[in-house]
Design a protein around this motif. Sequence first.
Motif, PDB file in Angstrom:
ATOM      1  N   UNK A  98       0.837  -1.206   0.000  1.00 42.40           N
ATOM      2  CA  UNK A  98       0.000   0.000   0.000  1.00 42.40           C
ATOM      3  C   UNK A  98       0.859   1.238   0.000  1.00 42.40           C
ATOM      4  N   UNK A  99       0.278   2.339   0.498  1.00 40.12           N
ATOM      5  CA  UNK A  99       0.996   3.602   0.430  1.00 40.12           C
ATOM      6  C   UNK A  99       2.277   3.556   1.229  1.00 40.12           C
TER       7      UNK A  99
ATOM      8  N   UNK B 123      16.705  -2.861   0.185  1.00 36.71           N
ATOM      9  CA  UNK B 123      16.746  -1.945  -0.949  1.00 36.71           C
ATOM     10  C   UNK B 123      15.420  -1.931  -1.709  1.00 36.71           C
ATOM     11  N   UNK B 124      14.799  -3.098  -1.817  1.00 38.87           N
ATOM     12  CA  UNK B 124      13.517  -3.194  -2.520  1.00 38.87           C
ATOM     13  C   UNK B 124      12.452  -2.349  -1.818  1.00 38.87           C
ATOM     14  N   UNK B 125      12.333  -2.501  -0.533  1.00 43.93           N
ATOM     15  CA  UNK B 125      11.331  -1.762   0.234  1.00 43.93           C
ATOM     16  C   UNK B 125      11.595  -0.265   0.168  1.00 43.93           C
ATOM     17  N   UNK B 126      12.868   0.076   0.257  1.00 41.83           N
ATOM     18  CA  UNK B 126      13.210   1.491   0.195  1.00 41.83           C
ATOM     19  C   UNK B 126      12.853   2.064  -1.174  1.00 41.83           C
ATOM     20  N   UNK B 127      13.063   1.231  -2.175  1.00 44.41           N
ATOM     21  CA  UNK B 127      12.748   1.693  -3.522  1.00 44.41           C
ATOM     22  C   UNK B 127      11.255   1.935  -3.712  1.00 44.41           C
TER      23      UNK B 127
ATOM     24  N   UNK C  37       9.238   3.295   1.017  1.00 45.57           N
ATOM     25  CA  UNK C  37       9.131   3.055   2.453  1.00 45.57           C
ATOM     26  C   UNK C  37      10.424   3.452   3.151  1.00 45.57           C
ATOM     27  N   UNK C  38      10.268   3.878   4.374  1.00 47.94           N
ATOM     28  CA  UNK C  38      11.441   3.997   5.234  1.00 47.94           C
ATOM     29  C   UNK C  38      11.544   2.686   5.992  1.00 47.94           C
TER      30      UNK C  38
ATOM     31  N   UNK D  98      17.235   4.385   6.172  1.00 45.95           N
ATOM     32  CA  UNK D  98      16.535   3.707   7.262  1.00 45.95           C
ATOM     33  C   UNK D  98      17.392   3.596   8.506  1.00 45.95           C
ATOM     34  N   UNK D  99      16.983   2.703   9.358  1.00 47.09           N
ATOM     35  CA  UNK D  99      17.703   2.504  10.609  1.00 47.09           C
ATOM     36  C   UNK D  99      17.953   1.000  10.805  1.00 47.09           C
ATOM     37  N   UNK D 100      18.949   0.735  11.647  1.00 48.30           N
ATOM     38  CA  UNK D 100      19.301  -0.679  11.925  1.00 48.30           C
ATOM     39  C   UNK D 100      19.683  -0.798  13.394  1.00 48.30           C
TER      40      UNK D 100
END
Lengths: 611, 295
Positions: free
Chosen positions: B177-178, B198-202, B205-206, B269-271
């Motif tokens: 979703x958004x 990387x996929x999610x960030x692309x 998403x943060x 993001x964060x880790x």
Amino acid sequence: MGDLNFQSPTSLLWFLPIGAFILALYLLRMRRRDFVIPASFLWPERKDEVRANSLFQRLRFNWLWVLQLLALLLLTLGLARWQIRQSNLTGKSTVLVIDASASMKATDVAPSRFDEAVKRASKIASAMDPGDSIAVIEAGATPKVLSGLDPDPAKVADAIRHLRASDAPSDIAEALRLATALVGRDQEAEIVLLSDGCFEPIDSLNAGKSKIRYEPVGQSGENIGIQALGTAQTPQGLQAYAGVKNYGTKPVRTALSIYADGRLVWSQQLEIAANATVGKNITVPSRAQVVEARLSDGGSLPADDRRATPGNPSGSIRVLLVSNGNVFLETGLVLDPRVVLDKSTDVPGSELIESPGKGNYDLVIFDSVPEVAVKAPLTASFGAPTAASPAKGSGTRKTPPLVTSAGQGVLEDVLFENVYFDHIYRVQPVAGARAIAKTDEGALVVERQSPRRQIYFAFDLLEGDFPLSISFPILIGNLIDAAAGTEMQGITALSTGQNVALPASGTDPLKVRRPDGDIFDIAPVNGRYSIRDLDEVGEYVIGEGEDSKRFLVNLTSERESRIAPESQIRLGSGGPVATRTIQRFADLWKPLILGMLALLALEWLVFMRRS
Amino acid sequence: MSTALSYSMPDLRDLRMLERLRLNPRRTSTGRQRGERLSKAKGVSLEFKDYRDYSEGDDLRHIDWNVLARLGTPIIKTYQDEEDLPVYLLVDGSASMAYGEPDKFRFACRMAAAFGAAGLSGGDSARALVLGESIVRTRPLRGRRGFGNLTSWLDAQTPNGRRGVAGQVRYVAPSLGRAGLVIMISDAMDQEFHRMVGLLSGLGHEVWVVQTLSRFEVDPPLEGDLRLVDAESNQAVEITANSPTLELYSRNLLSHNQKVEQACLSSGGRYALAVTDQPISALFGEVFKKRGWVT
């Protein structure tokens, strides 16, 4: 294998099955415990298999099995009793005979030959195996057993520490006889002679079954020494003669100095060719009591670099032998260095009692020559009695006599039992004389004390086997001692190794001061003081006060001064004594076990580092 | 708010602490419903942003009458719109998460509930997904009432996935979703995990990754000769567990973790690494708050 040997080679076969077993453990695949983990991609494929297995796999290199096989190899070598041939290891019973003669004090081997011999003896003793026994004999003028065959290394080491070199010639033959007697019939026994070989040839020695090994000590024969020193009254006054000999193989320069009562009176540089002698006559003060010669650089043996002699030439014992020839008497007399022997078939007129002046001899011996009255304070006569003899009689007897002896004075330790006399003279003591040895029919030895001391023997020396008996040299020694005791001067020159016997008037001990200043007491035995330890060059003072006597002890043995070491020696008629170091096999199991333990420790270290 | 006995439910004291916290993403995003979070879109809210000339159709309530009276020109006040933040709580439900004591999955569920509590109490919408053998998800949850639903839903989940978590993320990412905040709680025991970030960030998403490991994985107390079996793939590795082997494993783990962390940081993001024997409250108090994950 030459220098290597296995006492139990079949034990080596153990290596094969045990080694194969160890390798089999590494050939078997390990049964691993399953363990579930979240992800396997982080874990490296890394296997160091060290434990039980189930199925075979390829053998992979692993330091652990290499070390284990090495440890097994060492263990099996130890079980096989691997041996290596080693030197300086002795047999079960070993007698160490250490030459303690003057030549062993030579310093061509640092610090001295004797110290080197002692060092080698210590090395041999330290290589003792449990159960081995070692005896230590100090071969000096009188050989001494410092330690009998003893398995205690501490006692052996203590005996070696007590070894002491002397300035006297050694009696190696007697020392070896002692050693032979110590080991008895032990076939494994070994006698090790640590010496430079500078001793008189040994004509007869039966070493039995024991092996004699000669360990030569010393390197060089270069030495110069004072070969002779004497004094004489001449029209020019008191003259000293000094002879210096170069025993080496190269010409040398040295300075000879003459001292009179400690004061330098003459000195000169001498050039002496190889193996040559240079003699010098020097006038010394006529009142000198002691004349001494010294060398400034006498080579590696210091004992012969100085010699002293009484300033008065009468300090020695002058003996006149009146005889038609008697090798036994001549030999017996010249063996004593105190004796200055003159021989004659008749008595010189100047010595006859009726001639004016003082006699030149301390002792006159009539050997089957009619005795005449002489000026000498002591006479000894053998053969038919004369008017001058202290015995009288006529005729002879041939039956073997039954002799009873007083065993004192000149007859001390002299035995006539088992002596063969072809005939003896039937004699009786004259007035004032007494028989000191008798037969069942009369006197055999007669003594008269005054006006001069006379000893008469009612037999001819060459008409029996008395000269071949052990009592003969004792009798000669007693006669010389008697002559020395009666008229001996206050200063006497002696050779190292000689013994001195002095008459004792009481039971008080006699003080003896050695050249090094040490003082020791001698107790009288059977009315005599016997001093046997004159083995150091220098002046001995015996007694105290006005009665004291001075003995100037010198090294006079040329054999000791000729210090070139002998590479091999011969004993009697046998071949040369072994000089090669006798070797034996020594077990290597101790280092093998140590090596195995070290390998196991290394294996443990490797295993621990990996795990 | 329910405080029924639940392993995903924080205790009351932790819950109060979590309710006071607000998720603090690095970027802002546009929500569908008004929330407490500032949106890029300007609109009607209480947060003043700027002035502009009035134009026809503008809400007269937003004319600044004081300015109109002084200048005679109608000026409209504009405001920063406060909108909700879509928070996606992705919990790794693969078989490897069943590992550890307590097991990593339960720890991850508690962690997801804690992030959910902070988000929901801050007015954000939250949606939880468990990436197991199949992918299960909640409907978008809102408000404190949604927190109870979240914890009870999490309690019902079990780790059973035999597929790698990266594959499951790749599958579910397009349907999330958004764009919003993706909080991925996983052991990251997948060699492709960093690509998933990387996929999610692309997709806008943060991505926050909380790598959840058991103490065993951080410092494995293994010894002897073992056959290690992968919990997901059943692949086996034979090892002799000695010092060199364990050192090599530690180096591999560190390298893998650094790769994941680098992927997070490079995508904005964060880790964080969380070990399962650490208390959740302590992690929030000492790690997430100090690093600015929550305010």
